[in-house]
Design a protein around this motif. Structure first.
Motif, PDB file in Angstrom:
ATOM      1  N   UNK A   1      22.401  16.499  66.408  1.00  0.00           N
ATOM      2  CA  UNK A   1      20.253  16.159  65.425  1.00  0.00           C
ATOM      3  C   UNK A   1      20.504  16.653  63.698  1.00  0.00           C
ATOM      4  N   UNK A   2      21.491  16.093  63.556  1.00  0.00           N
ATOM      5  CA  UNK A   2      22.415  16.567  62.166  1.00  0.00           C
ATOM      6  C   UNK A   2      21.394  15.298  61.306  1.00  0.00           C
ATOM      7  N   UNK A   3      22.004  15.693  60.079  1.00  0.00           N
ATOM      8  CA  UNK A   3      20.646  15.084  58.911  1.00  0.00           C
ATOM      9  C   UNK A   3      22.083  13.624  58.453  1.00  0.00           C
ATOM     10  N   UNK A   4      23.389  14.174  58.771  1.00  0.00           N
ATOM     11  CA  UNK A   4      24.619  12.810  58.712  1.00  0.00           C
ATOM     12  C   UNK A   4      25.638  12.631  59.910  1.00  0.00           C
ATOM     13  N   UNK A   5      26.369  12.742  59.605  1.00  0.00           N
ATOM     14  CA  UNK A   5      27.280  12.417  60.947  1.00  0.00           C
ATOM     15  C   UNK A   5      27.253  13.370  61.875  1.00  0.00           C
ATOM     16  N   UNK A   6      27.574  12.963  63.075  1.00  0.00           N
ATOM     17  CA  UNK A   6      27.882  14.296  64.262  1.00  0.00           C
ATOM     18  C   UNK A   6      29.211  14.933  63.554  1.00  0.00           C
ATOM     19  N   UNK A   7      30.062  13.947  63.070  1.00  0.00           N
ATOM     20  CA  UNK A   7      31.335  14.693  63.844  1.00  0.00           C
ATOM     21  C   UNK A   7      32.171  13.462  62.230  1.00  0.00           C
TER      22      UNK A   7
ATOM     23  N   UNK B   1      23.710  22.680  65.583  1.00  0.00           N
ATOM     24  CA  UNK B   1      22.592  21.064  65.226  1.00  0.00           C
ATOM     25  C   UNK B   1      21.748  21.602  63.964  1.00  0.00           C
ATOM     26  N   UNK B   2      20.999  20.389  63.923  1.00  0.00           N
ATOM     27  CA  UNK B   2      19.979  20.391  62.669  1.00  0.00           C
ATOM     28  C   UNK B   2      20.499  20.847  61.030  1.00  0.00           C
ATOM     29  N   UNK B   3      21.731  21.004  60.829  1.00  0.00           N
ATOM     30  CA  UNK B   3      22.368  20.515  59.527  1.00  0.00           C
ATOM     31  C   UNK B   3      22.038  19.146  58.978  1.00  0.00           C
ATOM     32  N   UNK B   4      21.953  20.282  57.434  1.00  0.00           N
ATOM     33  CA  UNK B   4      21.469  18.950  56.354  1.00  0.00           C
ATOM     34  C   UNK B   4      22.642  18.069  56.005  1.00  0.00           C
ATOM     35  N   UNK B   5      23.688  18.131  56.743  1.00  0.00           N
ATOM     36  CA  UNK B   5      25.057  17.404  56.083  1.00  0.00           C
ATOM     37  C   UNK B   5      25.031  16.919  57.241  1.00  0.00           C
TER      38      UNK B   5
ATOM     39  N   UNK C   1      27.249  16.919  61.801  1.00  0.00           N
ATOM     40  CA  UNK C   1      28.126  18.379  62.154  1.00  0.00           C
ATOM     41  C   UNK C   1      29.285  19.020  61.759  1.00  0.00           C
ATOM     42  N   UNK C   2      30.093  18.339  62.273  1.00  0.00           N
ATOM     43  CA  UNK C   2      31.343  19.195  62.336  1.00  0.00           C
ATOM     44  C   UNK C   2      32.254  17.839  60.966  1.00  0.00           C
TER      45      UNK C   2
END
Length: 536
Positions: A406-412, A382-386, A388-389
């Motif tokens: 809540x990641x800054x780009x795609x979740x997966x 969560x809350x990474x700047x690109x 998630x996975x």
């Protein structure tokens, strides 16, 4: 408690009947081996009587549900990886010796003195022909080293606090324990100290610190190429770190990244024929390293219950042809340049489970460069700047029960990878797409295609879980080899128009929703060419 996502909004006025039980399924079903990792793919032809349309070069059809059903993956037993189990591995073999020798022509040091530039580093720092401390023959502690050597080489600066002013080498057959009687083992940056393990090294209930004597404090990161002390554990060695804190190791030089567990270089490995290195790093804290952890051609390494905080390039970075790794129950955050956790280049048959990875500069977890048969399960990302996975060019992997928030780009995100199974995951509140699959031609990049080949193909199975409140929509898949969808909740769209798909799904949205929602069937989206091949 980790920070709660601030963008997870469940809005009223949505047609939850339409959104909430989107079922997903199709023909690429992977079997699991006894360890819960994928081992084979089975292709099931769709029911040709249910093909609805063949425009836009894709068919949308229902597919058998049973091949998609899976039990929860079996996780490795972690109960044996304890401080007590580490202590039981220590051999207090008598006869340990402490000797000082020249660094030149020492096998364990060849990687660090093989070129004139690196040799000059130690000549400059030691102000003469460089020497190192060798532990040989049996069991040794820092107190033993201090008794054997003058303060100019190794000093006890206060009770239980030691300062090494030369590199330390643990030789084959020897054991060095930095235990609870050692409050801190400090490696002098100015004098060019570092640690090489070619035997058994234990750091238990203690501290290891790269030390800047001029500041009387840790050698905190300043620039990538500035020497900082490091620890490397070679082929045939075992490294055990438990209940300890390791601070400020590593810089931008090969095998000098921070904490490294690595086979010898190919030429040396062929001559020495050492077993692959291994070790356990458990219940410890790693702060301000160039890489928090790195391994190369290592087997059965366990990283469990650690904190990786404010490291520079990566938090955890297993690399080339490492196998059967357990990366479990770690907390990785604040990585400054790249990813929290990444496995890259044929890191296979491993488990990335029950970790928390957040607030990293790029992705939280990355599976990269033909790393296959891995289980990525029950992580909180969560809350990474690109993203998630992220999966790059890594087929035959299973994602199960992850929370990607809540990641800054795609979740997966899945690129150039086939047979990716995504089961029972929550991807919510991400700024772009909940699940994004795509292909990319990497031929014109700086990638070494011979070393890291790729195919511009993507295929996925998405079963169960929830996609909610993602900024660009729940799903976007470009040019899939096949996509199977079954039993997924899609709720809380951020767009006033409600749920909308992108890519191939967007063109066939009405048909897909008819099968998933109204008829509650599994769905296969497949290229027309693939259908023709099946008929042949």
């Amino acid at each position: 408690m980790y920070p709660q996502p601030d963008k997870l909004r469940i809005t009223a006025g949505i047609n939850l009947l339409l959104l909430s039980t989107l079922l997903l399924s199709a023909p690429l079903a992977l079997a699991l081996d006894s360890q819960g990792t994928p081992n084979s793919a089975v292709r099931h032809a769709p029911d040709s009587t249910k093909v609805l349309n063949e425009t836009n070069n894709y068919t949308v059809s229902s597919a058998p549900i049973e091949p998609l059903l899976m039990d929860k993956p079996k996780l490795p037993d972690l109960s044996g990886y304890t401080a007590e189990a580490v202590a039981a591995k220590i051999e207090h073999k008598p006869g340990g010796k402490v000797v000082v020798r020249r660094m030149l022509q020492q096998v364990e040091l060849q990687d660090f003195i093989g070129g004139n530039e690196r040799l000059r580093e130690w000549v400059k720092r030691q102000k003469g022909m460089p020497h190192a401390i060798f532990i040989e023959g049996g069991y040794v502690t820092p107190a033993d080293i201090a008794k054997a050597l003058p303060d100019s080489q190794f000093a006890e600066t206060s009770p239980g606090v030691y300062l090494a002013r030369l590199p330390i080498v643990v030789s084959q057959g020897a054991t060095l324990q930095v235990g609870k009687d050692t409050k801190d083992l400090r490696l002098s940056q100015e004098r060019g100290a570092f640690m090489v393990n070619d035997g058994m090294l234990f750091i238990t209930d203690s501290r290891l610190t790269a030390w800047r004597e001029a500041d009387n404090g840790p050698a905190t990161f300043r620039t990538p190429n500035e020497f900082r002390p490091f620890l490397v554990s070679w082929g045939g060695s075992e490294l055990y770190i438990s209940n300890s804190e390791i601070t400020s190791l590593g810089y931008n030089q090969s095998k000098s990244y921070g904490i490294s567990v690595t086979q010898y270089s190919p030429g040396m490995d062929k001559r020495l024929k050492r077993p692959r290195p291994t070790g356990w790093l458990i219940n410890s804290t790693f702060v301000d390293h160039w890489y928090g952890f790195y391994c190369y051609e290592a087997d059965d390494v366990v990283l469990k219950g650690n904190t990786y905080r404010d490291n520079i390039v990566y938090g955890i970075d297993p690399h080339d042809r490492s196998r059967r790794l357990i990366i479990a129950e770690n907390t990785v955050h604040g990585t400054k340049k790249k990813h929290g956790i990444i496995i890259s280049r044929e890191v296979d048959d491993s488990w990335i489970i029950n970790n928390k990875s957040y607030d990293n500069k790029l992705s939280g977890i990355v599976i990269d460069r033909n790393s296959i048969n891995n289980l990525i399960a029950y992580n909180e990302v969560y809350q990474n700047h690109s993203d998630g996975i992220t999966l790059y060019e890594s087929s035959h992997n299973l994602l199960w029960g992850n929370k990607v928030l809540n990641n800054s780009r795609h979740g997966i995100r899945v690129r150039n990878s086939v047979n990716i199974r995504i089961y029972e995951n929550l991807s919510a509140g991400n700024k772009l797409t909940g699940l994004y699959g795509h292909i990319k031609d990497l031929s014109d990049t700086d990638r070494d295609i011979d070393l890291d080949p790729f195919d511009t193909k993507v295929s996925m199975i998405l079963v169960g879980g929830t996609l909610a409140a993602n900024g660009s929509g729940p799903l976007s898949i470009d040019s899939p080899l096949s996509l199977e969808l079954y039993r997924v909740n899609m709720i809380a769209p951020t767009k006033s128009t409600g749920i909308s798909f992108s890519g191939v799904l967007g063109k066939r949205q009405e048909e897909i929703l008819d099968l998933l929602v109204r008829r509650k069937l599994a769905v296969l989206i497949d290229p027309v060419e693939s259908q023709a091949e099946l008929q042949n």
